[in-house]
Design an enzyme around this catalytic site. Structure first.
Site, PDB file in Angstrom:
ATOM      1  N   ILE A 155      -3.721  -5.138  -1.846  1.00 52.94           N
ATOM      2  CA  ILE A 155      -2.889  -4.576  -2.912  1.00 52.94           C
ATOM      3  C   ILE A 155      -1.832  -5.587  -3.349  1.00 52.94           C
ATOM      4  O   ILE A 155      -1.624  -5.807  -4.550  1.00 52.94           O
ATOM      5  CB  ILE A 155      -2.239  -3.257  -2.458  1.00 52.94           C
ATOM      6  N   ASP A 174       4.244 -13.095   4.053  1.00 53.12           N
ATOM      7  CA  ASP A 174       3.158 -12.449   4.799  1.00 53.12           C
ATOM      8  C   ASP A 174       2.774 -13.397   5.922  1.00 53.12           C
ATOM      9  O   ASP A 174       2.277 -14.492   5.662  1.00 53.12           O
ATOM     10  CB  ASP A 174       1.952 -12.190   3.884  1.00 53.12           C
ATOM     11  N   CYS A 233       5.937   1.181  -3.216  1.00 49.11           N
ATOM     12  CA  CYS A 233       4.768   2.042  -3.450  1.00 49.11           C
ATOM     13  C   CYS A 233       3.824   1.968  -2.255  1.00 49.11           C
ATOM     14  O   CYS A 233       2.632   2.248  -2.387  1.00 49.11           O
ATOM     15  CB  CYS A 233       4.028   1.620  -4.719  1.00 49.11           C
ATOM     16  N   ALA A 234       4.345   1.577  -1.094  1.00 48.88           N
ATOM     17  CA  ALA A 234       3.497   1.360   0.085  1.00 48.88           C
ATOM     18  C   ALA A 234       3.614   2.507   1.075  1.00 48.88           C
ATOM     19  O   ALA A 234       2.730   3.367   1.149  1.00 48.88           O
ATOM     20  CB  ALA A 234       3.859   0.030   0.747  1.00 48.88           C
ATOM     21  N   ASP A 259       7.922   5.399  -4.678  1.00 48.25           N
ATOM     22  CA  ASP A 259       6.815   6.357  -4.761  1.00 48.25           C
ATOM     23  C   ASP A 259       6.584   7.032  -3.417  1.00 48.25           C
ATOM     24  O   ASP A 259       5.823   7.983  -3.323  1.00 48.25           O
ATOM     25  CB  ASP A 259       5.545   5.625  -5.213  1.00 48.25           C
ATOM     26  N   GLU A 264       7.949  13.387   3.582  1.00 42.24           N
ATOM     27  CA  GLU A 264       7.186  13.893   2.443  1.00 42.24           C
ATOM     28  C   GLU A 264       6.532  15.225   2.808  1.00 42.24           C
ATOM     29  O   GLU A 264       6.124  15.399   3.966  1.00 42.24           O
ATOM     30  CB  GLU A 264       6.122  12.869   2.023  1.00 42.24           C
ATOM     31  N   HIS A 282       4.526  10.136  -4.691  1.00 45.95           N
ATOM     32  CA  HIS A 282       3.388   9.488  -4.019  1.00 45.95           C
ATOM     33  C   HIS A 282       2.158   9.464  -4.931  1.00 45.95           C
ATOM     34  O   HIS A 282       1.084   9.965  -4.593  1.00 45.95           O
ATOM     35  CB  HIS A 282       3.060  10.188  -2.698  1.00 45.95           C
ATOM     36  N   LEU A 283       2.347   8.823  -6.089  1.00 47.25           N
ATOM     37  CA  LEU A 283       1.286   8.758  -7.104  1.00 47.25           C
ATOM     38  C   LEU A 283       0.486   7.459  -7.044  1.00 47.25           C
ATOM     39  O   LEU A 283      -0.379   7.244  -7.882  1.00 47.25           O
ATOM     40  CB  LEU A 283       1.905   8.881  -8.514  1.00 47.25           C
ATOM     41  N   GLY A 284       0.738   6.605  -6.061  1.00 47.71           N
ATOM     42  CA  GLY A 284       0.120   5.289  -6.047  1.00 47.71           C
ATOM     43  C   GLY A 284      -1.384   5.295  -6.232  1.00 47.71           C
ATOM     44  O   GLY A 284      -1.938   4.444  -6.915  1.00 47.71           O
ATOM     45  N   ALA A 285      -2.058   6.259  -5.629  1.00 53.88           N
ATOM     46  CA  ALA A 285      -3.522   6.327  -5.717  1.00 53.88           C
ATOM     47  C   ALA A 285      -3.994   7.370  -6.719  1.00 53.88           C
ATOM     48  O   ALA A 285      -5.187   7.674  -6.776  1.00 53.88           O
ATOM     49  CB  ALA A 285      -4.102   6.636  -4.347  1.00 53.88           C
TER      50      ALA A 285
END
Length: 530
Positions: A155, A174, A233-234, A259, A264, A282-285
């Site tokens: 991602i 990373d 958004c992770a 997100d 939650e 939580h709309l990432g997907a």
């Protein structure tokens, strides 16, 4: 033989439901059942498979009622709503669809950046209220800004690619990103402190692990450039929400777009109500394309497993055929635990992993064993990794995987697996075997012979071979009420370097570890959990 029965307790597409039916599987589609945990628990014993999204919580309590359950399929990448250790203990395969929604999540992160830069939600609310506050919403351009990407896996790499197309300068932190991969992506690889100091926008794309929890802590937020904007958004919990609110209130952080949240569904949160915060549920997907892709994938994977025993994208077992499973299973466990042991000892970036198979095991399906070993090494850093995706993830990060086979007898044991983790600070190695009882054993660490079973909670100690160590060590644990299960010792030579690998009945508290570290003969002590 009756057809396998699958319960779908969350919303999956009709096309996915039809895949089960076309494959001859008896499917029960109850898309709202996942929200009613008592009703779900009352009927779960009737099913061989459970297909879910995020509403269904496959807890240890639910799994205790699932007498027939063989597989749980999660349409999506995250398995936070599945108690994977409890499922594994019951022999339930847990599958996910790790790559089905990567593009969708990356696009949502980019959308959040634009929304932050131009205050789009706030301007929309104001305009629709009839205020026409043109001078209030002064935005910033993204062009030319520095984007800091924390986590440059699948991602994160997609976000970086799109950001470069938007003319942002992308820097990435990373530990697994190789210099060659960074060049190929067009990003500059940096350390975390450099990223914090230089980034105008920070976007998070790492899993939730002990190493990444609160990666944007109060301390790290203070290291960021004044006026930074933060996108998550992770996973909830990567940012200290209280500390972020304080930084927003002070103006050090110019804005945040979230997100995901620590708790939650997030019906209330310390970030809510701040004028420079944008939140989505939580709309990432959540695009029709991603939802369809992962639903179809999970239906195919579960059908393959229930009908033929084929396993793919399992988070708790590698891809192997049903015929191979009984023979390979104890060696899979050995490879993963040996890898996990070394991974838990490694903090520096990993350059390579070498697995050597000696004796009878060299003639087996070592691809599955190598995947298990790599998974074990990397899981302390990447919680969502599974035994199918591990080789690809290692390749993406420039980690070289070497597999060596020596079928001739080279030791007193029928089969031996040796793993060497080549990290930037030093190599670490261990070897193990499977005894006739089917249980894995460590037989060598750092070239020192030792024989130890692998139990859930252990202490690994490097020490000088001098009198008094065992007595002092036992006294510290005894005073702390920590019971020793087994105590295994090895040494290079009399009075030289030595190791102890000790099974304990429960995790050892940090203050007790500190007391062990203070024993004069001890060089280093590390807790190891399997």
């Amino acid at each position: 033989m009756p057809a396998p029965k699958v319960l779908i307790s969350d919303a999956l597409s009709e096309a996915a439901v039809q895949i089960f039916r076309d494959r001859g599987i008896d499917v029960d589609f109850q898309p709202n059942l996942g929200k009613d945990k008592e009703a779900l628990a009352a009927i779960i014993a009737n099913y061989d498979g459970l297909a879910i999204r995020s509403n269904t919580k496959a807890t240890a309590k639910l799994l205790a009622e699932a007498a027939k359950l063989k597989v749980i399929g999660r349409a999506g990448i995250g398995v936070d709503n599945v108690d994977v250790p409890a499922a594994t203990a019951k022999g339930v395969i847990v599958m996910n669809t790790p790559f089905g929604n990567s593009i969708t999540t990356a696009e949502h992160a980019i959308a959040m950046m634009f929304a932050l830069a131009r205050q789009i939600p706030q301007a929309d609310a104001s305009t629709q209220a009839g205020k026409w506050e043109k001078n209030r919403f002064m935005g910033v351009e993204l062009t030319g800004k520095t984007l800091g990407v924390v986590g440059c896996g699948n991602i994160g790499a997609n976000v970086a690619d799109r950001a470069i197309g938007l003319k942002l300068k992308v820097i990435a932190y990373d530990p697994f990103l190789s210099p060659e991969r960074a060049v190929a992506l067009g990003v500059e690889k940096v350390e975390l402190d450099q990223l914090l100091a230089r980034a105008d926008i920070i976007t998070l794309h790492v899993p939730m692990t002990d190493k990444t929890r609160n990666i944007l802590s109060e301390e790290n937020l203070a290291k960021t450039k004044r006026g930074v904007r933060i996108v998550n958004c992770a996973r909830g919990g990567l940012v200290d929400e209280q500390a972020l609110r304080a930084a927003l209130d002070s103006g050090h952080v110019a804005g945040a777009a979230f997100d995901v949240f620590v708790t939650e569904p997030a019906t209330e949160n310390v970030l809510f109500g701040h004028p420079n915060v944008i939140c989505t549920p939580h709309l990432g997907a959540s695009t029709s394309e991603a939802q369809e892709n992962v639903a179809l994938q999970v239906a195919e994977q579960m059908s393959d497993y229930l009908l033929s025993g084929a396993i793919s994208n399992a988070v708790n077992f590698p891809s192997i055929s049903a015929e191979e499973a009984p023979r390979l299973k104890p060696f899979v466990s050995l490879a993963e635990k040996l890898g996990s042991f070394l991974g838990q000892l490694t903090e520096a970036p990993i350059k390579g992993i070498r697995i050597t198979y000696e004796g009878a095991v060299a003639a087996m399906n070592t691809r599955a064993l190598t995947s298990a070993a790599v998974t074990g090494v990397l899981r302390p850093f990447l919680a969502d990794i599974n035994m199918v995706s591990a080789p690809a993830i290692a390749k993406d990060r420039g980690i070289v995987i070497d597999e060596i086979k020596r079928e001739g007898g080279v030791s007193e044991f029928e089969s031996v697996i040796r793993i060497t983790v080549d990290a930037e600070d030093m190599p670490r190695d261990a070897a193990g075997t499977v005894f006739h009882d089917g249980k894995p054993r460590v037989i060598e660490i750092r070239g020192i012979e030792i024989e130890a079973a692998l139990t859930p909670h252990m202490l690994y100690v490097r020490n000088h071979d001098r009198p008094g160590f065992i007595g002092s060590f036992g006294s510290v644990l005894g005073e702390a009420g920590v019971n020793i299960g087994t105590f295994n010792l090895g040494r290079e030579s009399e009075g030289g370097n030595a190791i102890a690998f000790v099974a304990v009945d429960a995790p050892v508290p940090p203050e007790v570890l500190a007391k062990i570290q203070d024993i004069p003969q001890v060089k280093r002590v590390r807790p190891v959990n399997f």
